[in-house]
Design an enzyme around this catalytic site. Structure first.
Site: not given
Length: 485
Positions: A33, A78, A80, A86, A89, A451
Site C-alpha cells: 500500500e 482511493y 486516504d 493511495e 496492490t 477484498w
C-alpha cells in the site's frame, strides 16, 4: 456503480470456511500500500493539496461515485485521510508480481496527475505543475506511509513477530531505505524519526513499526495479515522486490520453527529499545559500526545482525530448499540469497557507490556527493529540491534520467508494467475480482467490492465471497454472479 465497504473477516461467511490448501506450505500473499504526497508549483495563486487530490480523482468519482474503488487489475485506488492518494496492490504470490502491481500504481497515479494538471492549467496558469511524490515525509515534516502486507500462518504469535521479525525489519533498511536529506545530515531511511512504537493496533494516535489490527482478509482461523509499517516507499525496483523477497524467507523460517517446535535461529535478536535502534540504523553513515543493544544485554552492529539473519536463513534453506523454491512462482531462492550476500558484502566494505544502481539511499548519496563536489556552496534547500524531484513520479526527471542511462537497475520492462495496469495476477483471487470489476464497469452495473466480497446490487442482488486469497478458480457463486451481469 461500485461502492466500497470495509470487510470484517470474522463475520464473512454463513458456513465454516474451507481451510486453504496452502496452509501447510510456504506460499504467501504479498501486497504493498502506497500513500502519495501531492503539491503544485507554477500556479498564479495557492492551490490546496486537498483540492489537487480531488481534481486527480474526479474521473474516479465520475465513474464510481466515490473516491474509493477497485480497478480491473484487482487493485484498490482511493483517497486516504487528508490529501494523500493511495494505491493498494492486488494480492500477489511472488515479490516480482507485487513489484509489477506497485509500478502499475505509479502509472495510474501519474496518469491521474497529468489529466488533473491539464484542468488546473485552465484556471491557475499554463505553468501549473502537479507533483506526486512517492516518498514518506513532506516539506512540513508530516510523515505518510508505505505499508507491506504479508499473509502469515496464525499459529505464529504476535510476540514472536515483535521479538524475531522486527529486528530484521529495522536492520534491513541498510539496503531498502530510501534515504532523506535533513538539516542535520543525510539519513538512510525516511521515517525513523517518526516511528515511536514497536507494535500496536493503532496507526493514528501512535506510529508503530508493525500494525497488529486483526484484519486478515482471509480465513481468520488460519491466517493473519502482517501489516508492516516500518519501511520506505522505494523508487528502486530492486529495493521493492528485495524487501518483499528477504522478508518472505525470514517469515518462512519463523513459521517452520513454530510448526515443528524447533528454534528459528532468531530467538536472541530482540532489541532492548526498537525505536532507538531504528534511529541509530537510520544514521548508519554517521557510524557504520554503531552498536545496538539487544534485550539479552549483548551489543551488535546493524550489519552484524543482518549477517546473523542471513546465516540462519541460509541454514534453513539447506534443509527446506525444494519447499521454499515451490513457494515463489517467479523468483528463485538462489537469486534472493545472492543479492542479499552481495549487498551485505558491499556494506561491509563501505562500497556504497556499488549499491547506487539498486539502493535508493545510495543512489541519492552519490548524487548529493557529486553535486557538492561541483558546487561546494550548494544549499540544503537546493538538495531538498533535488531529492523531491527524485521521488516525483508525475513530473520528476531525475529518476528517469538515471534509468535511461542504466544507472538504476530495472527488473521489469515498460511492457510488464503496462500489462500490470490492466491485468490482475492470474494465480490469486485478484483474478476473479478483476474479472468481475471489468465486466461490471463495461455494462454499467451497480456493484460493490472489497477484498473478500463481490456484490451486484442491481437489477438483482447477487454476492460472491472470496475468502481464500490463494484461490483463482471461480466458485459456483462467482459463476452465478458473472452470469447475472
Amino acid at each position: 456503480m461500485p461502492q466500497l465497504r470495509d470487510s470484517g473477516t470474522r463475520s464473512l461467511h454463513a458456513t465454516e470456511p474451507v481451510p486453504s490448501a496452502e496452509m501447510d506450505g510456504f506460499c504467501r500473499i504479498f501486497g504493498v500500500e502506497t500513500e502519495y504526497g501531492v503539491a503544485v508549483t507554477g500556479a498564479e495563486r495557492p492551490v490546496d493539496a486537498g483540492q489537487v487530490a480531488m481534481t486527480m480523482f474526479q474521473p474516479i468519482v465520475s465513474r464510481s461515485r466515490s473516491t474509493n474503488t477497485y480497478l480491473a487489475n484487482g487493485s484498490r485506488l482511493y483517497l486516504d485521510v487528508g490529501s494523500h492518494p493511495e494505491y493498494a496492490t492486488a494480492e500477489a504470490r511472488d515479490p516480482r508480481e507485487a513489484l509489477g502491481q506497485d509500478l502499475a500504481g505509479e502509472h495510474v497515479m501519474r496518469n491521474l496527475a497529468l489529466k488533473a494538471q491539464r484542468k488546473l492549467r485552465e484556471s491557475y496558469s499554463e505553468h501549473a505543475t502537479i507533483h506526486v511524490f512517492k516518498n514518506n515525509v513532506d516539506s512540513a515534516g508530516h510523515a505518510f506511509g508505505c505499508h507491506e502486507n504479508y499473509l502469515v500462518r496464525r499459529f505464529v504469535p504476535l510476540e514472536t513477530i515483535e521479538h524475531q521479525l522486527l529486528p530484521f525489519l529495522i536492520t534491513r533498511q541498510l539496503y531498502t531505505g530510501a534515504g532523506r536529506m535533513t538539516p542535520d545530515g543525510f539519513q538512510i531511511t525516511q521515517r525513523a524519526d517518526f516511528l515511536d512504537e514497536a507494535v500496536s493496533s493503532a496507526t493514528t494516535r501512535s506510529r508503530p513499526m508493525v500494525n497488529t489490527r486483526d484484519e486478515p482478509h482471509a480465513d481468520p482461523d488460519s491466517f493473519r495479515r502482517l501489516h508492516v509499517i516500518i519501511g520506505d516507499s522505494n523508487r528502486s525496483q530492486w529495493s521493492t522486490w528485495m524487501k518483499l523477497a528477504v522478508t518472505h524467507l525470514v517469515l518462512c523460517a519463523i513459521e517452520d520453527a513454530f510448526r515443528l517446535g524447533t528454534p528459528s535461529g532468531f530467538e536472541h535478536c530482540a532489541f532492548a529499545d526498537p525505536a532507538a535502534a531504528n534511529r541509530t540504523v537510520s544514521r548508519f553513515l554517521d557510524d557504520p559500526h554503531a552498536e545496538l543493544t539487544l534485550e539479552s544485554g549483548e551489543s551488535v552492529s546493524a550489519l552484524g545482525l543482518q549477517r546473523r539473519y542471513y546465516a540462519a536463513v541460509k541454514a534453513f534453506i539447506e534443509t527446506h530448499g525444494d519447499a521454499l523454491a515451490s513457494s515463489l512462482p517467479a523468483t528463485t531462492i538462489v537469486t534472493i540469497m545472492g543479492e542479499w550476500s552481495r549487498v551485505l558484502d558491499a556494506l561491509e566494505r563501505g562500497a556504497y557507490d556499488a549499491l547506487a544502481d539498486r539502493v535508493d539511499w545510495a543512489a541519492k548519496k552519490r548524487l548529493f556527493d557529486a553535486l557538492k563536489r561541483r558546487r561546494p556552496d550548494v544549499t540544503f534547500a537546493q538538495m531538498e529540491q533535488l531529492e523531491l524531484d527524485y521521488h516525483d513520479i508525475a513530473n520528476g526527471r531525475l529518476y528517469g534520467s538515471l534509468t535511461s542511462r542504466n544507472q538504476m537497475r530495472e527488473l521489469l520492462t515498460g511492457d510488464d508494467v503496462e500489462y500490470a495496469v490492466h491485468n490482475p495476477p492470474t494465480d490469486t483471487r485478484a483474478a476473479l475480482r478483476g474479472r468481475f470489476v471489468d465486466a461490471a464497469l463495461n455494462v454499467g452495473a451497480q456493484f460493490s467490492a472489497d477484498w473478500t466480497h463481490l456484490t451486484l446490487t442491481a437489477p438483482e442482488r447477487r454476492e460472491a465471497i472470496l475468502l481464500d486469497p490463494f484461490e483463482a478458480e471461480p466458485t459456483p457463486e462467482f459463476e452465478q454472479l458473472m452470469e447475472a451481469l
